[in-house]
Design an enzyme around this catalytic site. Structure first.
Site, mmCIF file in Angstrom:
data_model
loop_
_atom_site.group_PDB
_atom_site.id
_atom_site.type_symbol
_atom_site.label_atom_id
_atom_site.label_comp_id
_atom_site.label_asym_id
_atom_site.label_seq_id
_atom_site.Cartn_x
_atom_site.Cartn_y
_atom_site.Cartn_z
ATOM 1 C CE LYS A 238 -8.133 -3.395 4.730
ATOM 2 N NZ LYS A 238 -7.165 -2.440 4.264
ATOM 3 C CG ASP B 63 -2.944 4.104 4.346
ATOM 4 O OD1 ASP B 63 -3.927 3.902 5.088
ATOM 5 O OD2 ASP B 63 -2.714 3.444 3.311
ATOM 6 C CD1 TRP C 117 -2.024 -2.153 2.073
ATOM 7 C CD2 TRP C 117 -2.929 -1.384 0.183
ATOM 8 N NE1 TRP C 117 -3.037 -3.013 1.707
ATOM 9 C CE2 TRP C 117 -3.601 -2.569 0.555
ATOM 10 C CE3 TRP C 117 -3.332 -0.719 -0.988
ATOM 11 C CZ2 TRP C 117 -4.649 -3.107 -0.193
ATOM 12 C CZ3 TRP C 117 -4.376 -1.259 -1.737
ATOM 13 C CH2 TRP C 117 -5.021 -2.433 -1.339
#
Ligand SMILES: *Cc1c(COP(=O)(O)O)cnc(C)c1O
Length: 357
Positions: free
Chosen positions: A190, A166, A99
Site C-alpha cells: 500500500k 495492523d 481486514w
C-alpha cells in the site's frame, strides 16, 4: 493523457522508487549483477537489509527493545502468527472492517478472542468509541486504517494491555508513537513497496510467553535471530522498500508526509461534501481515512454511477471503483500520490456535475 493512480493496493509508488528499482534490476549496488539474481547472503544485500531496517527505525523513531523484521505471506499471515505467538488464552479485537474481521477470525483458532466493539451495524462507516478492554487479555488488536470502507484511527490509543496494530494501509503516513505498541505489522503493497514483503516491528519482551509449541517458520524469534534471513527473504520487495524509505527521508519524513496527506484528503472530502452528485460514506470527519477516501452517488443520482465511472476513466482517473463489497468509489491517496492527482479528480467531479444540470 496523464494517468492518475488511485488504486488501493498494490498501489502508486514514488517515481524515485521505480527509477531506482529499474537501476537495481540492471546493476545492484555496483555488483554488475541484477538484484534479482544475487544471493541474499551477499554482503551487498545484507547491507541493503540493515540499511532498510535503519531507515525504518529512524523514520518511525523506534525505541530500544524493538526488532524490525521482514517476512513473506502478506499481512494476512500475521492474522494467525500474532495469536500463535502472543496469545496464551485471551485476546481482544476491535472489528472496524473486513481486514480487522479476518484477523479476529484467525485469533479464535487459538483461544478466547473477544470482539470488544464493532462498527458492522453501519457497514463499518465509523470507528467505535467508548468500549472497554478486559485487563486480563494477552493483547488488544486494532487495524489503524480500514482500507475498504475508509475509516481511520488517526491517534495511537492509550491502553493498559499490550497493543498490536495492523498498519498495512497507513504505515509511514503519519508519525506513530511506537512505544505504545507491542507490535506493528504492515504488508508493503500500500505505502511502501511492491507486494511480497511484510514489515514487522515487535517489542522483544512480549515474545516467548505462550505455552504452545510454535512451528519454526511461524515463530518471530526465528526471524529475529536469523536477521530476516532464516530463509530466503523477498529480496526484490525489500530492495524496493529501501528506495521508498530513502525517498521518504529525502521528503522530510513522516511528519511532512502527514501534512501533505491531510491537505490532499481535505481537498477531496471538501469536494465530496460540496458536490450534489456525491455523498461520503464516512460522515464523521474524525473517523475519515486520509488514505482511502470512499464516496457514493447521492440517492437521486444512483443511476449515474456507471456513467461517472466511465467518465472518470476517460479522463485518466484509474482505480477509483469501490471495493467489490461496498460499491461506489474509493480514491486511495497514499504517500506517493501527488496533490495534482487529487486536484485532477476534483476537476473531473466538477465537470461531471456541470454536465448534469
Ligand atoms: C491490504 C490489507 C491487508 C492484506 O494484506 P495482504 O498482504 O494481501 O495479506 C491486511 N490488512 C490491511 C489493513 C490491508 O489494507
Amino acid at each position: 493523457m496523464k494517468r492518475h493512480n488511485f488504486y488501493a493496493g498494490p498501489s502508486i509508488l514514488p517515481q524515485y522508487t521505480l527509477d531506482k528499482t529499474i537501476e537495481g534490476i540492471k546493476d545492484f549496488a555496483g555488483t554488475g549483477l541484477s538484484v534479482l539474481e544475487i544471493s541474499h547472503r551477499s554482503k551487498e544485500f545484507v547491507a541493503c537489509v540493515s540499511d532498510t531496517i535503519a531507515l525504518i527505525k529512524s523514520l518511525l523513531d523506534v525505541p530500544a527493545g524493538y526488532q524490525v523484521i521482514f517476512l513473506g505471506g502478506g499481512a494476512s499471515l500475521q492474522f494467525c502468527m500474532v495469536p500463535m505467538n502472543l496469545m496464551n488464552s485471551k485476546s481482544a479485537y476491535l472489528v472496524t472492517g473486513e481486514w480487522a474481521g479476518k484477523a479476529y477470525k484467525e485469533a479464535k483458532f487459538f483461544g478466547d478472542a473477544i470482539e470488544v466493539a464493532t462498527s458492522k451495524d453501519r457497514n463499518f462507516s465509523y470507528i467505535p468509541k467508548n468500549y472497554s478492554i478486559s485487563s486480563d487479555v494477552d493483547y488488544f488488536h486494532i487495524t489503524t486504517n480500514n482500507t475498504i470502507y475508509g475509516t481511520e484511527l488517526k491517534n495511537d490509543p492509550d491502553v493498559k494491555v499490550p497493543l498490536v496494530a495492523d498498519m498495512s494501509s497507513d504505515i509511514f503516513s503519519r508519525p506513530v508513537d511506537v512505544s505504545k505498541y507491542s507490535m506493528i505489522y504492515a504488508g508493503a503493497q500500500k505505502n511502501l513497496a511492491p507486494a511480497g514483503v511484510t514489515m514487522i516491528i515487535v517489542k522483544e519482551e512480549i515474545l516467548g510467553k505462550v505455552s504452545r509449541p510454535i512451528p519454526t517458520m511461524l515463530d518471530y524469534r526465528t526471524h529475529i535471530k536469523g536477521e530476516s534471513m532464516f530463509n530466503t527473504p523477498p529480496v526484490f520487495a525489500i530492495f524496493a522498500a529501501q528506495q521508498t524509505l530513502k525517498w521518504l527521508k529525502e521528503m522530510g519524513g513522516v511528519k511532512i508526509m502527514q501534512k501533505k496527506n491531510i491537505e490532499k484528503a481535505r481537498i477531496l472530502y471538501d469536494e465530496i461534501d460540496r458536490n450534489r452528485l456525491f455523498v461520503p460514506t464516512v460522515k464523521d470527519p474524525e473517523d475519515r481515512s486520509l488514505m482511502n477516501i470512499c464516496f457514493v452517488m447521492a440517492d437521486e443520482y444512483k443511476d449515474l454511477e456507471k456513467e461517472f465511472s466511465e467518465f472518470a476513466k476517460s479522463r485518466g482517473m484509474l482505480g477509483i471503483e469501490g471495493h467489490r463489497s461496498v460499491g461506489g468509489f474509493r480514491a486511495s491517496t497514499y504517500n506517493a500520490l501527488p496533490k495534482e492527482s487529487v486536484e485532477a479528480l476534483v476537476a473531473v467531479m466538477k465537470e461531471f456535475e456541470s454536465g448534469k444540470r
